[in-house]
Design an enzyme around this catalytic site. Sequence first.
Site, PDB file in Angstrom:
ATOM      1  N   LYS A 159      51.908  38.816  24.323  1.00 38.18           N
ATOM      2  CA  LYS A 159      50.857  39.746  24.779  1.00 38.18           C
ATOM      3  C   LYS A 159      49.578  38.998  25.133  1.00 38.18           C
ATOM      4  O   LYS A 159      49.001  39.212  26.200  1.00 38.18           O
ATOM      5  CB  LYS A 159      50.536  40.776  23.678  1.00 38.18           C
ATOM      6  CG  LYS A 159      51.673  41.684  23.318  1.00 38.18           C
ATOM      7  CD  LYS A 159      51.274  42.701  22.258  1.00 38.18           C
ATOM      8  CE  LYS A 159      50.905  42.085  20.934  1.00 38.18           C
ATOM      9  NZ  LYS A 159      52.009  41.381  20.272  1.00 38.18           N
ATOM     10  N   GLU A 185      42.260  39.566  15.844  1.00 39.14           N
ATOM     11  CA  GLU A 185      43.330  38.611  16.142  1.00 39.14           C
ATOM     12  C   GLU A 185      42.982  37.242  15.546  1.00 39.14           C
ATOM     13  O   GLU A 185      41.968  37.074  14.898  1.00 39.14           O
ATOM     14  CB  GLU A 185      43.550  38.526  17.656  1.00 39.14           C
ATOM     15  CG  GLU A 185      44.342  39.704  18.211  1.00 39.14           C
ATOM     16  CD  GLU A 185      45.771  39.751  17.694  1.00 39.14           C
ATOM     17  OE1 GLU A 185      46.573  38.857  18.009  1.00 39.14           O
ATOM     18  OE2 GLU A 185      46.093  40.695  16.950  1.00 39.14           O
ATOM     19  N   ARG A 186      43.829  36.249  15.810  1.00 39.16           N
ATOM     20  CA  ARG A 186      43.638  34.925  15.208  1.00 39.16           C
ATOM     21  C   ARG A 186      42.411  34.229  15.795  1.00 39.16           C
ATOM     22  O   ARG A 186      42.253  34.182  17.007  1.00 39.16           O
ATOM     23  CB  ARG A 186      44.882  34.063  15.458  1.00 39.16           C
ATOM     24  CG  ARG A 186      46.151  34.660  14.903  1.00 39.16           C
ATOM     25  CD  ARG A 186      47.392  33.967  15.481  1.00 39.16           C
ATOM     26  NE  ARG A 186      48.606  34.690  15.156  1.00 39.16           N
ATOM     27  CZ  ARG A 186      49.046  35.770  15.807  1.00 39.16           C
ATOM     28  NH1 ARG A 186      48.356  36.260  16.824  1.00 39.16           N
ATOM     29  NH2 ARG A 186      50.163  36.357  15.449  1.00 39.16           N
TER      30      ARG A 186
END
Length: 471
Positions: A159, A185-186
């Site tokens: 994604k 997110e990361r």
Amino acid sequence: MPAKGVIQEIIGVVIRAKFPEDEVPEIYNAIEIPLGNGDRLVCEVQQQLGNGVVKAVAMGSTDGLRRGLEVIDTGRPIAVPVGPATLGRVFNVLGDPIDGMGPIGPEVERRPIHRDPPSFEEQNTQAQIFETGIKVIDLIAPFTRGGKTAIFGGAGVGKTVVIQELIANIAKEQSGFSVFAGVGERSREGNDLIHEMKEARIDENTTVFDKTVMVFGQMNEPPGARLRVGLTALTMAEYFRDEGRDILLFIDNIFRFVQAGSEVSSLLGRMPSQVGYQPTLGTEMGELQERITSTKRGSITSMQAVYVPADDYTDPAPATVFSHLDATISLERSIAERAIFPAVDPLASTSRILDPNIVGEEHYRVAQEVKRVLQRYKDLKDIIAILGMEELSDEDKLTVQRARKIELFFSQPFTVAQQFTGRPGKYVPVKKTVESFARLLNGEGDHIPESFFYMQGDFDDVLAAYEASQK
């Protein structure tokens, strides 16, 4: 004189504070807690409990807080900087720069992150295709200019890579402004994205990063920050739209926004709803999504990555997002396992504007024929598994061969993945995409082995690769 109160209770990131009864902060007001070292912790009021008591969600870490500390009402919601000064900068949820390039000056306009969506009279409803340069998306599920598209997929199917490629393509080919919201997110991915965008050049003097605003509330941030960082980015995007520009808004990942809302909801003491999600799931999603819209002045085209828990599309989080979308791009693990990237499932991806009146007769015809061939191949897979290819009719054998070539031809080398694959990225215009698949369906590639269709740009690249191998 701002109203002042004191902390009564701290539970995780939720703070209960008492104010004088005639000076209770309004819902969504920002309240500040001075921390002694010159810093401040900003919280957002979520509930009024009566007798001057409010519950607020912290936008930063609550480490070191204690009961009895002073709380100051700012008298307005969290406000973030907007305008050209934000381009090429990286912000947190409060609109404070986190890129080490100095503060944003006091002369820059600030807007509150909570605003009403545009009225029906202001909204623009015309449908127009938005070219991405990615074959499978442009052919099967074309984006709408000023519309909302989501990229669905489980963990690790690509994604974020698709989102990064879209940012790079659009900045280079269409020289538009983008706003990127990193939601839960990361941090490593965010850092990589910033460096890649600084290296990707539009021309000699301009990088992709110079035309992008980045706002991060990553995995390590408290849920309050992850819940509101999407609104911060949206507020910055709305400014450019209202100035008459066509702006792109990327949100990676909208599921983390729901997840943060669930954490906050539990800490506020609300009774959980289905599958443990917050009872306000639909309302929270609507407040964000309804503001992502096009007006008669300008447009916001949004692309949102949606993590699908355990690949279950009936989960309430992805299911709630579905109802707001113009196009859905579905990434499938079984396709990723075959190393076909982007791992888009053409039969599960849809677009509202795949209509002959909007995309044109030829585009519509080719897209439907591609889907028909792929669906027929899917139906025949069981027969092939049991009886083998020999038992098929000649027509079905040809359909299977073409379907396998179509599947491989949907793969495409990405600019942002160049360092991993060693293949230079390819941008394929819509016209070329439609023409290439029409040629494949007409039988122009029937004599070419299917391996030549893997990781190519348009049909001419396939022919060139095949002819080079024959010499």
